[in-house]
Design a protein around this motif. Structure first.
Motif, PDB file in Angstrom:
ATOM      1  N   ALA A  34       0.778  -1.292   0.011  1.00  0.00           N
ATOM      2  CA  ALA A  34      -0.195  -0.125   0.023  1.00  0.00           C
ATOM      3  C   ALA A  34       1.104   1.335  -0.020  1.00  0.00           C
ATOM      4  N   TYR A  35       2.049   1.326   0.727  1.00  0.00           N
ATOM      5  CA  TYR A  35       2.869   2.278   0.915  1.00  0.00           C
ATOM      6  C   TYR A  35       3.569   2.543  -0.559  1.00  0.00           C
ATOM      7  N   SER A  36       4.017   1.485  -1.227  1.00  0.00           N
ATOM      8  CA  SER A  36       4.307   1.639  -2.607  1.00  0.00           C
ATOM      9  C   SER A  36       3.592   2.160  -3.614  1.00  0.00           C
ATOM     10  N   MET A  37       2.248   1.847  -3.291  1.00  0.00           N
ATOM     11  CA  MET A  37       1.145   2.351  -4.199  1.00  0.00           C
ATOM     12  C   MET A  37       0.985   3.744  -4.088  1.00  0.00           C
ATOM     13  N   ILE A  38       0.802   4.344  -2.692  1.00  0.00           N
ATOM     14  CA  ILE A  38       0.591   5.776  -2.509  1.00  0.00           C
ATOM     15  C   ILE A  38       1.637   6.349  -3.282  1.00  0.00           C
ATOM     16  N   LYS A  39       2.917   6.171  -3.111  1.00  0.00           N
ATOM     17  CA  LYS A  39       4.195   6.784  -3.546  1.00  0.00           C
ATOM     18  C   LYS A  39       3.827   6.820  -5.154  1.00  0.00           C
ATOM     19  N   SER A  40       3.421   5.782  -5.660  1.00  0.00           N
ATOM     20  CA  SER A  40       3.254   5.560  -7.319  1.00  0.00           C
ATOM     21  C   SER A  40       2.611   6.599  -7.727  1.00  0.00           C
ATOM     22  N   VAL A  41       1.087   6.798  -6.985  1.00  0.00           N
ATOM     23  CA  VAL A  41       0.019   7.805  -7.250  1.00  0.00           C
ATOM     24  C   VAL A  41       0.677   9.171  -7.346  1.00  0.00           C
ATOM     25  N   VAL A  42       1.464   9.654  -6.076  1.00  0.00           N
ATOM     26  CA  VAL A  42       2.055  11.026  -5.915  1.00  0.00           C
ATOM     27  C   VAL A  42       3.221  11.192  -7.018  1.00  0.00           C
ATOM     28  N   PHE A  43       3.977  10.326  -7.049  1.00  0.00           N
ATOM     29  CA  PHE A  43       4.914  10.440  -8.102  1.00  0.00           C
ATOM     30  C   PHE A  43       4.363  10.519  -9.584  1.00  0.00           C
ATOM     31  N   GLY A  44       3.532  10.026  -9.879  1.00  0.00           N
ATOM     32  CA  GLY A  44       2.656   9.951 -11.224  1.00  0.00           C
ATOM     33  C   GLY A  44       2.334  11.522 -11.319  1.00  0.00           C
ATOM     34  N   PHE A  45       1.682  12.023 -10.364  1.00  0.00           N
ATOM     35  CA  PHE A  45       1.282  13.648 -10.402  1.00  0.00           C
ATOM     36  C   PHE A  45       2.428  14.288 -10.685  1.00  0.00           C
ATOM     37  N   ILE A  46       3.394  14.073  -9.874  1.00  0.00           N
ATOM     38  CA  ILE A  46       4.775  14.876  -9.986  1.00  0.00           C
ATOM     39  C   ILE A  46       5.368  14.869 -11.574  1.00  0.00           C
ATOM     40  N   ILE A  47       5.369  13.694 -12.092  1.00  0.00           N
ATOM     41  CA  ILE A  47       6.135  13.450 -13.376  1.00  0.00           C
ATOM     42  C   ILE A  47       5.375  14.057 -14.390  1.00  0.00           C
ATOM     43  N   THR A  48       3.864  14.285 -14.182  1.00  0.00           N
ATOM     44  CA  THR A  48       3.351  14.862 -15.460  1.00  0.00           C
ATOM     45  C   THR A  48       3.077  16.460 -15.284  1.00  0.00           C
ATOM     46  N   SER A  49       2.899  16.758 -13.896  1.00  0.00           N
ATOM     47  CA  SER A  49       2.260  18.267 -13.786  1.00  0.00           C
ATOM     48  C   SER A  49       3.660  19.122 -13.697  1.00  0.00           C
ATOM     49  N   VAL A  50       4.728  18.823 -13.191  1.00  0.00           N
ATOM     50  CA  VAL A  50       5.776  19.843 -13.062  1.00  0.00           C
ATOM     51  C   VAL A  50       6.497  19.955 -14.446  1.00  0.00           C
ATOM     52  N   PRO A  51       6.688  18.949 -15.473  1.00  0.00           N
ATOM     53  CA  PRO A  51       7.356  19.365 -16.622  1.00  0.00           C
ATOM     54  C   PRO A  51       6.135  20.008 -17.527  1.00  0.00           C
ATOM     55  N   ALA A  52       4.881  19.707 -17.118  1.00  0.00           N
ATOM     56  CA  ALA A  52       3.778  20.507 -17.812  1.00  0.00           C
ATOM     57  C   ALA A  52       3.878  21.832 -17.739  1.00  0.00           C
ATOM     58  N   TYR A  53       4.076  22.352 -16.260  1.00  0.00           N
ATOM     59  CA  TYR A  53       4.215  23.605 -15.802  1.00  0.00           C
ATOM     60  C   TYR A  53       5.482  24.359 -16.822  1.00  0.00           C
ATOM     61  N   PHE A  54       6.569  23.750 -16.833  1.00  0.00           N
ATOM     62  CA  PHE A  54       7.558  24.197 -17.534  1.00  0.00           C
ATOM     63  C   PHE A  54       7.501  24.493 -19.014  1.00  0.00           C
ATOM     64  N   GLY A  55       6.670  23.401 -19.720  1.00  0.00           N
ATOM     65  CA  GLY A  55       6.840  23.529 -20.896  1.00  0.00           C
ATOM     66  C   GLY A  55       5.576  24.545 -21.361  1.00  0.00           C
ATOM     67  N   TYR A  56       4.677  24.640 -20.501  1.00  0.00           N
ATOM     68  CA  TYR A  56       3.476  25.510 -20.755  1.00  0.00           C
ATOM     69  C   TYR A  56       3.790  27.019 -20.897  1.00  0.00           C
ATOM     70  N   HIS A  57       4.738  27.128 -19.919  1.00  0.00           N
ATOM     71  CA  HIS A  57       5.269  28.666 -19.732  1.00  0.00           C
ATOM     72  C   HIS A  57       6.500  28.979 -20.256  1.00  0.00           C
ATOM     73  N   VAL A  58       6.872  28.333 -21.717  1.00  0.00           N
ATOM     74  CA  VAL A  58       8.118  28.426 -22.289  1.00  0.00           C
ATOM     75  C   VAL A  58       7.848  30.013 -23.045  1.00  0.00           C
ATOM     76  N   LYS A  59       9.182  30.726 -23.059  1.00  0.00           N
ATOM     77  CA  LYS A  59       8.993  31.914 -23.634  1.00  0.00           C
ATOM     78  C   LYS A  59      10.078  31.922 -24.568  1.00  0.00           C
TER      79      LYS A  59
END
Length: 246
Positions: free
Chosen positions: A187-212
């Motif tokens: 269960a601990y491993s699955m909690i981490k995988s959900v949180v990391f899945g959010f980070i893997i997509t949301s943080v790069p999306a932020y940097f890509g979306y705000h490119v100038k």
């Protein structure tokens, strides 16, 4: 101050991403497409790395438990614990950041500099929600499946390598894998995988979306996105370990 500025912009970006979609039907189709693009396409690299890492962990552990003092089943126990608690959720997340994170940042950055995002906004569509939300939902749903597969392949790789090289008997390895198993570890491993899945997509999306700028800035944003996402994963991993295991 720069860190606080980034956190504020990221929070506002997430608020825009998770605003109510205009058409749920279109979003459902986009989520399915992203599950194929982000999750299914990552299966080969996750499978190969997990299998061989399980083999290496088994052989290294067996080589350090020689001499007959430590029982052989300890090898299987150590492999199971290291794979479930750390390797599969965290190391695979860092690998996926390099593959998926850079791809998301480059895609959104290219759409930004070629004014495709501006065109979507002109049509009255929330571009952040339309482009980013399906990616986040897709990987948050798929990452636990990828991590479960990774755990299975690590243990299988360890069995084949350990038994194949004569480092451990099949009985000792299987006994060690089952010895003193706590379901909460999974269960601990699955909690981490959900949180990391959010980070893997949301943080790069932020940097890509705000490119100038142009293509050079897109490449630079992709590199920064991978580095920053990796750092965030390591910090969050430390925090989750403190909160859930201690």
């Amino acid at each position: 101050m720069k860190f606080l500025h980034l956190m504020g912009e990221y929070t506002l970006f997430m608020n825009k991403v998770f605003s109510k979609p205009e058409k749920w039907k279109m979003y459902r189709q986009n989520i399915l497409n992203e599950m194929i693009n982000l999750g299914v396409s990552s299966l080969p690299i996750v499978a190969i790395i997990s299998f061989f890492m399980g083999a290496v962990i088994t052989i290294q552990t067996a080589s350090n438990t020689g001499g007959g003092i430590i029982p052989l089943y300890t090898v299987g126990f150590a492999v199971r614990e290291s794979v479930i608690l750390e390797f599969s959720p965290t190391i695979v997340a860092l690998i996926l950041v390099g593959k998926i994170g850079s791809s998301i940042s480059s895609q959104l950055g290219t759409m930004r500099v070629t004014e495709q995002i501006d065109a979507i906004e002109i049509m009255g569509i929330n571009s952040a929600s339309f482009l980013v939300q399906p990616k986040i939902i897709a990987l948050v749903l798929l990452n636990p499946i990828l991590i479960t597969l990774s755990i299975f392949l690590c243990i299988a790789g360890g069995f084949i390598a350990g038994v194949g090289t004569g480092a451990i008997t099949p009985y000792d390895y299987e006994y060690g894998i089952q010895y003193d198993f706590e379901p909460f570890d999974y269960a601990y491993s699955m909690i981490k995988s959900v949180v990391f899945g959010f980070i893997i997509t949301s943080v790069p999306a932020y940097f890509g979306y705000h490119v100038k700028g142009g293509s050079v800035e897109v490449a630079r944003a992709s590199t920064v996105a991978v580095v920053q996402s990796s750092i965030v994963i390591l910090i969050v991993n430390f925090v989750l370990t403190q909160l859930l295991l201690l």
